[in-house]
Design a protein around this motif. Structure first.
Motif, short mmCIF file in Angstrom:
data_model
loop_
_atom_site.label_atom_id
_atom_site.label_comp_id
_atom_site.label_asym_id
_atom_site.label_seq_id
_atom_site.Cartn_x
_atom_site.Cartn_y
_atom_site.Cartn_z
N GLU A 217 0.85 -1.19 0.00
CA GLU A 217 0.00 0.00 0.00
C GLU A 217 0.88 1.24 0.00
O GLU A 217 1.96 1.25 0.61
CB GLU A 217 -0.92 0.01 1.23
CG GLU A 217 -2.01 -1.05 1.19
CD GLU A 217 -2.98 -0.95 2.36
OE1 GLU A 217 -2.80 -0.04 3.20
OE2 GLU A 217 -3.90 -1.79 2.45
N ALA A 221 -3.45 3.41 0.08
CA ALA A 221 -4.14 2.82 -1.08
C ALA A 221 -3.32 1.66 -1.62
O ALA A 221 -2.09 1.74 -1.69
CB ALA A 221 -4.37 3.87 -2.16
N GLU A 222 -4.00 0.60 -2.00
CA GLU A 222 -3.29 -0.59 -2.50
C GLU A 222 -2.64 -0.31 -3.85
O GLU A 222 -3.24 0.30 -4.74
CB GLU A 222 -4.27 -1.76 -2.61
CG GLU A 222 -3.59 -3.08 -2.95
CD GLU A 222 -4.53 -4.27 -2.82
OE1 GLU A 222 -4.29 -5.29 -3.49
OE2 GLU A 222 -5.50 -4.18 -2.03
#
Length: 320
Positions: A217, A221-222
């Motif tokens: 991440e 956010a991935e």
């Protein structure tokens, strides 16, 4: 025929009647006083059986075998009572994933309409026959329940609850799987710096002994692709030509059935300092003040020093 008997519900109910007669006779079966089946004729002494396949509770009752010849009749009664197999309600079969040192409790919750007995067994890997467990400090047994206060590697295996009554035996088993949460390391450390256009490669070293899902991440956010690993491995995240937009916190997250672990590293964007004189050449009179200026840029803001020849100038009466 005996005066009392029991049969297992769901199995075959068989009642046998032996008749001694030197002359022809007929035989009739009764249940609770009512004829059942077909009257049969025999030339002399013989036996006969009344059979119910897949017997149910309603087949319980008083059965009578009556033999009749021209001299008279004789009969024998037997009371048949249906007994159901015990039921195990409280233990879901499957796998129970735990960590070493965890406490576990297995509840068998046996339901039976007649006296029953419960045995707990442990089946080790590769051994089909289980070992009957006895209460101890490590394994505590209270008939329908088994508890282990602190699980050890030697106590891993399939735990079997075996319940028995006069109708038969039933069992359920649950497999105790011991795994540890993954260990995550980022060799680069907690902080690193990069410049514009540089290729970023961040390695994440994961130590595990079970199926583990790993992903990266960036700023929560991935990014990148999720990957399943089954043994120790290194999962890298890379950016071919980074710019300031890739400055921030990266997290490597690894998760298996025992737990979820993450390790974080922070990147700092830097630009090499540059300096340019505002006035490359200037003339001043002797004993007159002179002000020199230069334009400096860089990320983070650079430290500025002034040098005359090979001498580092320090602030004082002459230089400010």
């Amino acid at each position: 025929m005996t005066s009392s008997n029991e049969f297992a519900i769901g199995k075959e109910l068989k009642i046998t009647c032996e008749v001694e007669s030197l002359i022809p006779f007929s035989l009739q079966w009764y249940k609770d006083g009512k004829p059942i089946g077909v009257k049969k004729d025999f030339p002399q002494s013989s036996g006969d059986s009344f059979i119910v396949t897949n017997a149910i509770k309603e087949d319980s009752g008083q059965y009578k075998c009556e033999a009749t010849n021209f001299r008279g009749s004789d009969s024998k009664d037997v009371v048949m009572t249906g007994i159901a197999l015990p039921e195990i309600k409280g233990m879901d079969e499957g796998r129970l994933v735990v960590s070493e040192g965890d406490s576990i409790t297995l509840n068998c919750a046996v339901i039976s309409d007649s006296p029953y007995d419960v045995k707990w067994l442990l089946k080790k890997s590769g051994i089909e026959e289980g070992t009957i467990l006895s209460p101890s400090d490590a394994v505590r047994i209270q008939k329908d329940s088994l508890s282990i206060p602190s699980l050890k590697l030697t106590e891993v295996g399939k735990y079997v609850c075996r319940a028995s009554n006069k109708a038969g035996t039933i069992e359920k088993e649950v497999e105790i799987v011991l795994i540890a949460p993954p260990i995550v390391e980022i060799p680069i450390g907690d902080l690193f710096m990069f410049t514009k256009g540089e290729k970023l490669v961040i390695d994440c070293k994961v130590t595990t002994s079970a199926k583990t899902e790993v992903h990266w991440e960036f700023k929560g956010a991935e990014v990148g692709v999720r990957k399943d690993i089954y043994t120790n491995d290194t999962i890298a995240f890379s950016v071919p030509a980074a710019d300031k937009a890739w400055e921030g916190k990266y997290s490597c997250i690894a998760e298996n059935e025992a737990g979820k672990v993450q390790k974080q590293v922070e990147s700092v964007y830097v630009e090499l300092p540059s300096a340019k004189a505002v006035t490359p050449y200037m003339a001043v009179n002797l004993n007159e003040d002179a002000t020199l200026q230069c334009m400096v840029s860089g990320i983070p803001p650079p430290v500025i020093s002034w040098v005359f020849g090979d001498k580092l100038l320090a602030s004082g009466p002459k230089y400010q």
